[in-house]
Design an enzyme around this catalytic site. Sequence first.
Site, short mmCIF file in Angstrom:
data_model
loop_
_atom_site.label_atom_id
_atom_site.label_comp_id
_atom_site.label_asym_id
_atom_site.label_seq_id
_atom_site.Cartn_x
_atom_site.Cartn_y
_atom_site.Cartn_z
N ASP A 129 0.84 -1.19 0.00
CA ASP A 129 0.00 0.00 0.00
C ASP A 129 0.89 1.25 0.00
OD1 ASP A 129 -2.27 1.68 0.52
OD2 ASP A 129 -1.74 1.65 2.65
N ASP A 157 -0.26 5.02 0.97
CA ASP A 157 -0.46 6.01 2.03
C ASP A 157 -0.33 5.39 3.42
OD1 ASP A 157 -0.93 8.11 0.23
OD2 ASP A 157 -2.94 7.32 -0.13
N ASP A 169 -1.89 -0.47 6.00
CA ASP A 169 -2.30 0.03 7.33
C ASP A 169 -3.81 -0.07 7.51
OD1 ASP A 169 -2.40 2.26 5.30
OD2 ASP A 169 -3.47 3.20 6.97
MG LIG Z 1 -2.79 3.19 3.48
#
Ligand SMILES: [Mg+2]
Length: 174
Positions: free
Chosen positions: A7, A9, A133
Amino acid sequence: MKRIAIDMDEVMADFTKKHLALFNADYNEAITLEDLQGKKLRDLRPHLVDEIREYLKDPTYFRDLDVMKDAQEVIKELSESFEIYIATAAMHFPSSFTAKYEWLQEHFPFLDDQHFVFCGDKSVIKADYLIDDNVYQLERFTGEGILFTAPHNIHEDRFIRVNSWANVRDYFLK
Ligand SMILES: [Mg+2]
């Protein structure tokens, strides 16, 4: 080679630092990462949810985010033993595509741009691992989900957790 999807961000790119700095400056606030433990900014200031989101509609928002510590070195090392794919959920902010693409090319020039996936729901990603996240994405992913620590996810305990890129290196390369 096994395949790792990563991922962007809050994993490769320091999304929250910039978001918090802009918000604090515009609303004369002093919200810190400590205030965000277990929460998102919108949970702290629910009456400003639209304004908080508005920053991300700026097509250049994602272009100058800081790279997370050690991400470049560790992803480069991983790319020697694994196939690396970048999987970023960009459908909430379609205007972010160009900035994200240019950011990846600037900071991760060794990655193959044919392995960049701008997606919505990541359950479609066929990889052995996903480092993310976002619990929502890990819940749907069919391979092994690895939770990258971010303030909002600190109370989550269903996934293998890594706190840093040094941790990621230890997990995959030791
Ligand atoms: Mg993210």
